[in-house]
Design a protein around this motif. Structure first.
Motif, PDB file in Angstrom:
ATOM      1  N   ALA A  57      41.184  35.878  40.724  1.00  0.00           N
ATOM      2  CA  ALA A  57      42.595  36.186  40.959  1.00  0.00           C
ATOM      3  C   ALA A  57      43.134  35.238  42.029  1.00  0.00           C
ATOM      4  N   ASN A  58      44.313  34.691  41.810  1.00  0.00           N
ATOM      5  CA  ASN A  58      44.849  33.663  42.709  1.00  0.00           C
ATOM      6  C   ASN A  58      45.037  34.149  44.131  1.00  0.00           C
ATOM      7  N   SER A  59      45.270  35.435  44.304  1.00  0.00           N
ATOM      8  CA  SER A  59      45.603  35.937  45.634  1.00  0.00           C
ATOM      9  C   SER A  59      44.375  36.223  46.493  1.00  0.00           C
ATOM     10  N   TRP A  60      43.179  36.047  45.943  1.00  0.00           N
ATOM     11  CA  TRP A  60      41.967  36.392  46.683  1.00  0.00           C
ATOM     12  C   TRP A  60      41.357  35.154  47.314  1.00  0.00           C
ATOM     13  N   ASP A  61      40.919  35.281  48.539  1.00  0.00           N
ATOM     14  CA  ASP A  61      40.212  34.198  49.214  1.00  0.00           C
ATOM     15  C   ASP A  61      38.709  34.366  49.019  1.00  0.00           C
ATOM     16  N   HIS A  62      38.034  33.245  48.880  1.00  0.00           N
ATOM     17  CA  HIS A  62      36.582  33.220  48.769  1.00  0.00           C
ATOM     18  C   HIS A  62      36.059  32.261  49.831  1.00  0.00           C
ATOM     19  N   ALA A 116      37.107  28.568  53.830  1.00  0.00           N
ATOM     20  CA  ALA A 116      37.837  29.436  52.907  1.00  0.00           C
ATOM     21  C   ALA A 116      38.472  28.614  51.795  1.00  0.00           C
ATOM     22  N   VAL A 117      38.395  29.141  50.559  1.00  0.00           N
ATOM     23  CA  VAL A 117      39.029  28.495  49.420  1.00  0.00           C
ATOM     24  C   VAL A 117      39.777  29.558  48.612  1.00  0.00           C
ATOM     25  N   ARG A 118      40.762  29.101  47.863  1.00  0.00           N
ATOM     26  CA  ARG A 118      41.502  29.976  46.961  1.00  0.00           C
ATOM     27  C   ARG A 118      41.445  29.388  45.561  1.00  0.00           C
TER      28      ARG A 118
END
Length: 280
Positions: free
Chosen positions: A28-33, A61-63
């Motif tokens: 999902a685009n709104s989640w950070d990994h 952090a990446v999105r």
């Protein structure tokens, strides 16, 4: 098992057609990994032939902004990993899914005044499946748990506490117990949510871990379960100064009548370094 079947299974396994395991990341685009390894290449295209644009390190952090199951898949440490198009502080590009987290929790787990990142991968037998997809599978489980602090990676073997594979629906959080003096933080692994309106039963488990003397330790499991016709158990913690009280309440129904609650209490004291069970 006869010889022809054994040979067939061996051939299927060799060809990658039997019980293949895939990285399963929520995209999902709104989640950070977070990146869970160091010196990870970000490329111009979703392929090893793509130009290396820059490198990321553990904790960056990446999105995820784009993903396609038709992009090249890589076999990395026995898992097939997809490519993801990501954006981050350094720019935009493509990264192999083997090197970014799919579940994560952020907080000061070791209580040194600085936040850590606790993260892991999930693997599945379904190509292109995300963690959020409803897909029962023995292999849709959490693997490769890491604790990241300033690009330093510590591998955490949670399964040694579980004594079995970790449930596929497990989620993680880091909770600071501010009512406990001195403060102690817990890594909480929650799994097994149920709905009493479906089938009449429900249950959940919250396993609590903490750091002491530089090592992650298991503290306790809070288990809540209920049945519309049989029983209900509820467990909780109460904090009081330097003490934790583990309270287990059990109620049973029989012939439409509710029994008197049975309450069990276990107390622990934090001595500044570790928990000590207080004997009755």
């Amino acid at each position: 098992m006869n010889k022809p079947i054994c040979c067939l299974l061996f051939i299927m396994s060799s060809l990658g057609l039997y019980a293949q395991k895939y990285i399963a990341v929520d995209y999902a685009n709104s989640w950070d990994h977070y990146v869970i390894d160091n010196k990870v290449n970000v490329r111009s295209t979703p392929s090893l032939s793509g130009e290396k644009l820059f490198q990321l390190n553990a904790g960056d952090a990446v999105r995820i902004i784009e993903w396609s199951k038709d992009w090249e898949w890589l076999l990395e440490e026995s898992y097939y990993a997809p490519w993801y198009k990501i954006s981050c502080a350094q720019g935009t590009g493509y990264i192999c899914g083997r090197y970014i987290s799919c579940k994560e929790a952020v907080g000061d787990l070791d209580n040194d005044g600085e936040d850590e990142i606790f993260a892991c991968l999930c693997i599945t037998e379904r190509k292109g499946g995300a963690v959020s997809d409803v897909h029962p599978s023995f292999y849709n489980v959490n693997k490769n748990h890491v604790l990241i602090k300033k690009s330093h990676i510590e591998h955490i073997d949670l399964e040694k506490f579980y004594k079995k594979p970790i449930a596929e629906d497990t989620s993680y959080s880091i909770v600071k117990c501010e009512d406990l003096v001195p403060n102690v933080s817990f890594l909480v692994a929650i799994s097994g949510f149920g709905d009493s309106s479906v089938g009449g039963d429900g249950w959940s488990k919250a396993r609590y871990f903490y750091f002491a003397n530089g090592a992650l330790k298991y503290f306790a499991t809070l288990s809540n379960s209920w049945s519309e016709t049989h029983h209900e158990t509820v467990e909780k913690f109460e904090f009081n100064g330097d003490r934790i009280e583990h309270i287990n309440t059990y109620i049973r129904w029989e012939n439409g009548k509710e029994s008197a609650p049975r309450i069990k209490r276990i107390s622990y004291r934090w001595d500044g370094k570790d928990f000590i069970k207080i004997e009755d």
